[in-house]
Design an enzyme around this catalytic site. Structure first.
Site, PDB file in Angstrom:
ATOM      1  N   ILE A  34      -8.270   0.430  31.524  1.00 39.62           N
ATOM      2  CA  ILE A  34      -6.739   0.519  31.341  1.00 39.62           C
ATOM      3  C   ILE A  34      -5.906   1.379  32.452  1.00 39.62           C
ATOM      4  O   ILE A  34      -4.915   1.890  32.320  1.00 39.62           O
ATOM      5  CB  ILE A  34      -6.444   1.392  30.010  1.00 39.62           C
ATOM      6  CG1 ILE A  34      -7.167   2.518  29.714  1.00 39.62           C
ATOM      7  CG2 ILE A  34      -6.963   0.280  28.961  1.00 39.62           C
ATOM      8  CD1 ILE A  34      -6.957   3.227  28.737  1.00 39.62           C
ATOM      9  N   GLY A  35      -6.831   1.950  33.339  1.00 46.17           N
ATOM     10  CA  GLY A  35      -6.225   2.690  34.373  1.00 46.17           C
ATOM     11  C   GLY A  35      -7.208   2.793  35.674  1.00 46.17           C
ATOM     12  O   GLY A  35      -8.292   2.541  35.426  1.00 46.17           O
ATOM     13  N   GLY A  37      -8.007   4.839  39.871  1.00 51.00           N
ATOM     14  CA  GLY A  37      -7.632   5.649  40.801  1.00 51.00           C
ATOM     15  C   GLY A  37      -8.404   5.879  42.076  1.00 51.00           C
ATOM     16  O   GLY A  37      -9.479   4.961  41.981  1.00 51.00           O
ATOM     17  N   ASN A  38      -8.450   6.520  42.969  1.00 49.56           N
ATOM     18  CA  ASN A  38      -9.199   6.890  44.278  1.00 49.56           C
ATOM     19  C   ASN A  38     -10.627   7.090  43.723  1.00 49.56           C
ATOM     20  O   ASN A  38     -11.566   6.727  44.311  1.00 49.56           O
ATOM     21  CB  ASN A  38      -8.764   7.609  45.149  1.00 49.56           C
ATOM     22  CG  ASN A  38      -7.751   6.929  45.813  1.00 49.56           C
ATOM     23  OD1 ASN A  38      -7.530   6.053  45.811  1.00 49.56           O
ATOM     24  ND2 ASN A  38      -7.179   7.832  47.019  1.00 49.56           N
ATOM     25  N   PHE A  39     -10.896   7.897  42.593  1.00 49.81           N
ATOM     26  CA  PHE A  39     -11.997   8.354  42.316  1.00 49.81           C
ATOM     27  C   PHE A  39     -12.779   7.741  41.197  1.00 49.81           C
ATOM     28  O   PHE A  39     -13.927   7.994  40.733  1.00 49.81           O
ATOM     29  CB  PHE A  39     -12.147   9.885  42.150  1.00 49.81           C
ATOM     30  CG  PHE A  39     -11.209  10.250  40.975  1.00 49.81           C
ATOM     31  CD1 PHE A  39     -12.049  10.197  39.802  1.00 49.81           C
ATOM     32  CD2 PHE A  39     -10.000  10.732  41.060  1.00 49.81           C
ATOM     33  CE1 PHE A  39     -11.212  10.679  38.447  1.00 49.81           C
ATOM     34  CE2 PHE A  39      -9.282  11.242  40.036  1.00 49.81           C
ATOM     35  CZ  PHE A  39      -9.907  11.236  38.695  1.00 49.81           C
ATOM     36  N   GLY A  40     -12.491   6.629  40.684  1.00 48.68           N
ATOM     37  CA  GLY A  40     -12.841   6.179  39.461  1.00 48.68           C
ATOM     38  C   GLY A  40     -11.834   5.158  38.624  1.00 48.68           C
ATOM     39  O   GLY A  40     -10.812   4.693  39.056  1.00 48.68           O
ATOM     40  N   GLU A  41     -12.206   5.087  37.276  1.00 52.03           N
ATOM     41  CA  GLU A  41     -11.381   4.037  36.660  1.00 52.03           C
ATOM     42  C   GLU A  41     -11.224   4.732  35.252  1.00 52.03           C
ATOM     43  O   GLU A  41     -12.261   5.906  35.058  1.00 52.03           O
ATOM     44  CB  GLU A  41     -11.848   2.700  36.429  1.00 52.03           C
ATOM     45  CG  GLU A  41     -13.323   2.556  35.962  1.00 52.03           C
ATOM     46  CD  GLU A  41     -13.570   1.179  36.126  1.00 52.03           C
ATOM     47  OE1 GLU A  41     -14.360   0.364  35.064  1.00 52.03           O
ATOM     48  OE2 GLU A  41     -13.342   0.719  37.272  1.00 52.03           O
ATOM     49  N   LEU A  42     -10.448   4.515  34.304  1.00 47.04           N
ATOM     50  CA  LEU A  42     -10.126   4.865  32.985  1.00 47.04           C
ATOM     51  C   LEU A  42     -10.687   3.613  32.002  1.00 47.04           C
ATOM     52  O   LEU A  42      -9.955   2.352  32.320  1.00 47.04           O
ATOM     53  CB  LEU A  42      -8.923   5.478  32.729  1.00 47.04           C
ATOM     54  CG  LEU A  42      -8.676   5.998  31.338  1.00 47.04           C
ATOM     55  CD1 LEU A  42      -9.553   7.277  30.962  1.00 47.04           C
ATOM     56  CD2 LEU A  42      -7.108   6.086  30.975  1.00 47.04           C
ATOM     57  N   ASP A 147      -1.710  21.448  39.464  1.00 47.33           N
ATOM     58  CA  ASP A 147      -1.035  19.998  39.450  1.00 47.33           C
ATOM     59  C   ASP A 147      -0.129  19.632  38.503  1.00 47.33           C
ATOM     60  O   ASP A 147      -0.120  18.776  37.738  1.00 47.33           O
ATOM     61  CB  ASP A 147      -2.550  19.171  39.146  1.00 47.33           C
ATOM     62  CG  ASP A 147      -2.410  17.734  39.350  1.00 47.33           C
ATOM     63  OD1 ASP A 147      -1.461  17.393  40.222  1.00 47.33           O
ATOM     64  OD2 ASP A 147      -3.316  16.828  39.024  1.00 47.33           O
TER      65      ASP A 147
END
EC number: 2.7.11.1
Length: 407
Positions: A34-35, A37-42, A147
């Site tokens: 469901i998502g 990014g550069n370092f992995g996924e959700l 952040d």
């Protein structure tokens, strides 16, 4: 906190069970992506013990810049407190490390879009009061957040007791400001590379100064004005390189007087920003003073902290979709006609964070929002479309020449 550290044994580590279902730990079923990014996924997940949905963050074990274990350590340090997501499990999942967390609701950025990119004074004051307490708690655990951005503050799932609670998520860029060995505050340094979201980060961060508690507060102030104005003066700046764009953003922040930034809004917002910017690097902020500034805004409005945010009636008026999950579950998670789970962008933001850009100066992480610099400024995206590898949605076009009129 109910989180547990997964072992390397075959019984407790993540495996594919006899039905071919990928599992994390003994009871978390890994679902659809469901998502990303550069370092992995959700991934959407499910706790097979109680049938509750969870968010599962996956990071490749061979990642060149691993941060999931550090984030897990920070969540353990923070413990259980209001406005922090519950962490259920951390351990291996095939070639990944997996962090299993509570699935939350919409982010402030999603809610801002839902409200036509305008929040009332009352809503911003109530948001500010919650988030000051949230950041204060993080600081009491000797962490600075680094952040601040609307995507990282999420309400609880709809129709639960947490639906009015703002949660702070994604501690991948957090840092301990008290040295564990000496018990002393970290040293003041300069020539640091940028860490954070360019749109909201403090002026001192742009200047390459080491961040401390004051920078979290200043970044919050920029975000509050974003909600009141609809955009910030340093959005949409063009440059040939990211480094040049960050430089332009920082220059514009320094050149924009607080009085100009906060013009047309209660003086408490200017007072807050001036206070945050005047704090010393080592100084402990007066969180009660900051909190009471925004309480006084509510008082002058003749309002009370009743948890009736601008988005509350809009969420309440959302009809239950046909074929949705049990009515007590979040409206983020729905079933399609085919019975597949479908998760909104809000759920995908949850516990995941955004695309990261490495600054060439030193290799520390510069956090960008999911789309461009922080986000594409309202009205300067000619297509009106927001894209990433997982989502595509239409957005209304807005003019950002003047602040939104406060009613």
């Amino acid at each position: 906190m109910t989180n547990t550290r997964g072992s390397n044994s075959a019984t407790s580590a993540s495996t594919t069970n006899s039905q071919g279902v990928l599992m994390v730990g003994p009871n978390f079923k890994v679902g659809k992506k469901i998502g990303c990014g550069n370092f992995g996924e959700l991934r959407l997940g499910k706790n097979l013990y109680n049938n509750e949905h969870v968010a599962i963050k996956l990071e490749p074990m061979k990642s060149k810049a691993p941060q999931l274990h550090l984030e897990y350590r920070f969540y353990k340090l923070l413990g259980q407190a209001e406005g922090l997501p519950q962490v259920h499990y951390f351990g291996p999942c095939g070639k990944y490390n997996a962090l299993v967390m509570e699935l939350l609701g919409h982010s402030l950025e999603d809610l801002f879009d839902l409200c036509d990119r305008h929040f009332s004074l009352k809503t911003v004051a109530m948001v500010a009061m919650q988030l000051i307490r949230r950041i204060e708690y993080v600081h009491t655990k000797h962490l600075i957040y680094r952040d601040v951005k609307p995507e990282n503050f999420l309400i609880g799932r709809y129709s639960t007791r947490k639906q009015h609670v703002l949660h702070i998520i994604d501690f991948g860029l957090a840092k301990e400001y008290i040295d564990c060995d000496t018990g002393k505050h970290i040293a003041y340094r300069e020539h640091k590379s940028l860490t954070g979201t360019a749109r909201y980060m403090s002026i001192n961060t742009h200047l390459g100064k080491e961040q401390s508690r004051r920078d979290d507060l200043e970044a919050l102030g920029h975000m509050f004005m974003y909600f009141l104005r609809g955009s910030l003066p340093w959005q949409g700046l063009k440059a040939d390189t990211l480094k040049e764009r960050y430089q332009k953003i920082g220059d514009t922040k320094r050149q924009t007087a607080v009085e100009v930034l906060c013009e047309g809004f209660p003086d408490e917002f200017a007072q807050y920003l001036r206070y945050a910017r005047r704090l010393d690097f080592f100084e402990t902020p007066d969180y009660d003073f900051c909190y009471n500034l925004f309480k006084s805004v509510l008082d002058r409005l003749g309002a009370t902290y009743d948890y009736e945010f601008d988005w509350t009636p809009k969420l309440n008026n959302v009809s239950t979709p046909s074929g949705s999950l049990h009515t007590s579950e979040s409206k983020d998670v729905k079933r399609t006609d085919r019975g597949e789970l479908k998760v909104s962008q809000a759920a995908a933001h949850a516990q995941f964070g955004s695309t990261q850009v490495i600054n060439s100066n030193a290799g520390e992480v510069v956090e960008e929002s999911r789309n461009t610099e922080g986000r594409t400024a309202a009205g300067d995206n000619s297509s009106g479309e927001v894209k990433c590898c997982c989502f595509r949605r239409r957005r209304r076009k807005h003019n950002n020449a003047t602040p939104a009129t406060q009613k």
